[in-house]
Design a protein around this motif. Structure first.
Motif, short mmCIF file in Angstrom:
data_model
loop_
_atom_site.label_atom_id
_atom_site.label_comp_id
_atom_site.label_asym_id
_atom_site.label_seq_id
_atom_site.Cartn_x
_atom_site.Cartn_y
_atom_site.Cartn_z
N THR A 269 0.86 -1.18 0.00
CA THR A 269 0.00 0.00 0.00
C THR A 269 0.89 1.23 0.00
N VAL A 270 0.89 1.96 -1.11
CA VAL A 270 1.80 3.10 -1.26
C VAL A 270 1.58 4.13 -0.16
N GLU A 271 0.33 4.30 0.27
CA GLU A 271 0.03 5.31 1.30
C GLU A 271 0.77 5.00 2.60
N LYS A 272 0.94 3.71 2.91
CA LYS A 272 1.66 3.34 4.13
C LYS A 272 3.15 3.68 4.01
N ALA A 273 3.72 3.43 2.84
CA ALA A 273 5.12 3.79 2.63
C ALA A 273 5.31 5.30 2.72
N LYS A 274 4.35 6.03 2.15
CA LYS A 274 4.43 7.51 2.19
C LYS A 274 4.32 8.02 3.62
N HIS A 275 3.51 7.33 4.45
CA HIS A 275 3.37 7.71 5.85
C HIS A 275 4.73 7.62 6.57
N ILE A 276 5.47 6.55 6.30
CA ILE A 276 6.79 6.38 6.91
C ILE A 276 7.74 7.45 6.40
N ALA A 277 7.75 7.67 5.09
CA ALA A 277 8.65 8.68 4.50
C ALA A 277 8.34 10.06 5.04
N ASP A 278 7.06 10.38 5.17
CA ASP A 278 6.67 11.70 5.67
C ASP A 278 7.10 11.89 7.12
N LYS A 279 7.05 10.83 7.91
CA LYS A 279 7.49 10.92 9.30
C LYS A 279 8.94 11.40 9.38
N VAL A 280 9.78 10.80 8.54
CA VAL A 280 11.20 11.15 8.54
C VAL A 280 11.39 12.60 8.12
N GLN A 281 10.72 12.99 7.06
CA GLN A 281 10.91 14.34 6.54
C GLN A 281 10.31 15.40 7.46
N ASN A 282 9.18 15.10 8.08
CA ASN A 282 8.55 16.05 9.00
C ASN A 282 9.34 16.21 10.29
N ALA A 283 10.22 15.25 10.57
CA ALA A 283 11.04 15.32 11.78
C ALA A 283 12.24 16.24 11.59
N GLU A 284 12.36 16.84 10.42
CA GLU A 284 13.46 17.75 10.11
C GLU A 284 14.80 17.06 10.35
N SER A 285 14.90 15.87 9.78
CA SER A 285 16.10 15.06 9.95
C SER A 285 17.27 15.58 9.11
N GLY A 286 16.97 16.39 8.12
CA GLY A 286 18.03 16.90 7.26
C GLY A 286 18.27 16.04 6.03
N TYR A 287 17.54 14.96 5.88
CA TYR A 287 17.66 14.12 4.68
C TYR A 287 16.27 13.67 4.25
N THR A 288 16.17 13.13 3.06
CA THR A 288 14.88 12.72 2.53
C THR A 288 14.76 11.19 2.56
N CYS A 289 13.53 10.74 2.67
CA CYS A 289 13.21 9.31 2.63
C CYS A 289 12.27 9.10 1.45
N ALA A 290 12.66 8.26 0.52
CA ALA A 290 11.89 8.06 -0.71
C ALA A 290 10.72 7.12 -0.47
N THR A 291 9.57 7.45 -1.04
CA THR A 291 8.44 6.53 -1.11
C THR A 291 8.61 5.70 -2.38
N CYS A 292 8.89 4.42 -2.23
CA CYS A 292 9.20 3.58 -3.39
C CYS A 292 7.95 2.85 -3.86
N ASN A 293 7.78 2.80 -5.19
CA ASN A 293 6.62 2.15 -5.79
C ASN A 293 6.87 0.70 -6.16
N SER A 294 8.09 0.25 -6.01
CA SER A 294 8.43 -1.14 -6.34
C SER A 294 9.67 -1.55 -5.56
N LEU A 295 9.89 -2.85 -5.48
CA LEU A 295 11.08 -3.36 -4.83
C LEU A 295 12.33 -2.93 -5.59
N ASP A 296 12.26 -2.94 -6.91
CA ASP A 296 13.40 -2.52 -7.72
C ASP A 296 13.78 -1.08 -7.43
N GLU A 297 12.77 -0.24 -7.23
CA GLU A 297 13.02 1.17 -6.93
C GLU A 297 13.73 1.31 -5.58
#
Length: 266
Positions: free
Chosen positions: A39-67
């Motif tokens: 479920t892409v929305e769940k991956a985006k939720h995790i990525a958004d957590k990292v970015q909203n925490a002002e960690s200084g780096y980005t977390c990609a929401t991946c659409n496939s295992l290859d990505e």
């Protein structure tokens, strides 16, 4: 200090626990750089957590295992299912990523286990089997190294946790009953996501074919209670663990990650 990069496959409650622990400073040696889920929305939720925490780096929401593999993370945390682990393991190891997994039930397939072991060795990568809701891997492994031993695994669950399995009957809501008895291979075949810990204990000791597993359903019971028993001529060890929720599994991943980079390992 060299920062290790992480990616997560399977972005449910356990992945959220791990991500929150990272944000709260429990994993200072790591950066989470990618998340993938069915479920892409769940991956985006995790990525958004990292970015909203002002960690200084980005977390990609991946659409496939290859990505996700294209990010070439140092470690991939797998919290999805044994089937997901089977799809992930060999490509990840060949890609140069080590794996930290909770879906140890995948290794009840002894051919797959051997292939993973060989692939990790060939590519200088590793697979870390997380203890999840149990403990005592060190004792189990030590006793098995000392000589012949036997091992048993018993788990008690509430009937609601057995819904959507072959053993569930409405009568379990009012009747305490042993619903399974067999070995770890048979157990994981019948309960693909519910007895990973039994397979983990078997791999640390006598193997999936030799680990005797039983399961009891108790009306009104909440959580999981596990008892592992290992016996040899010299040692008799019993490990009892009760957990009201699955949170201990997420935190066991955090502990494993801390051990990987720690100068002192527990």
């Amino acid at each position: 200090m060299t920062i290790k990069t992480l990616a997560i496959v399977g972005c449910g409650k356990l992945a959220t626990i791990i991500t929150d622990a990272l944000i709260e400073g429990f994993l200072p040696d790591y950066q989470l750089i990618g998340a993938f889920s069915r479920t892409v929305e769940k991956a985006k939720h995790i990525a958004d957590k990292v970015q909203n925490a002002e960690s200084g780096y980005t977390c990609a929401t991946c659409n496939s295992l290859d990505e996700l593999l294209a990010l070439k993370p140092d470690y991939i945390i797998e919290t999805a299912s044994p089937d997901s682990m089977k799809a992930l393991a060999l490509p990840a190891l060949r890609n140069g990523s080590s794996i930290v997994t909770l879906s140890i039930g995948a290794f009840a397939d002894t051919e797959f286990y051997a292939e993973v072991k060989a692939t990790a060795r060939e590519n200088n990568t590793r697979v870390h089997l997380v203890s999840g809701a149990i403990g005592g891997f060190d004792v189990l492994r030590t006793v098995s190294l000392m000589g012949d031993c036997t091992a048993t695994f018993h788990t008690e669950k509430g009937p609601n946790s057995l819904k959507n399995t072959a053993v569930y009957e409405e009568s379990l809501q009012t009747e305490k009953r042993k619903v399974f008895e067999g070995n770890a291979q048979e157990a994981i075949a019948l309960f693909p996501t519910r007895v990973n810990v039994a397979v983990a204990a078997s791999l640390a000791s006598v193997g999936p074919e030799n680990m005797k597993v039983s399961m009891t359903s108790t009306p009104g019971f909440t959580g999981d209670e596990h008892r592992i028993e290992v016996k040899s001529d010299q040692v008799h060890a019993v490990i009892d663990v009760y957990s009201a929720t699955a949170q201990i599994a997420g935190w066991s991943v955090v502990n494993t990650l801390r051990n990987i980079t720690s100068p002192i390992v527990f």
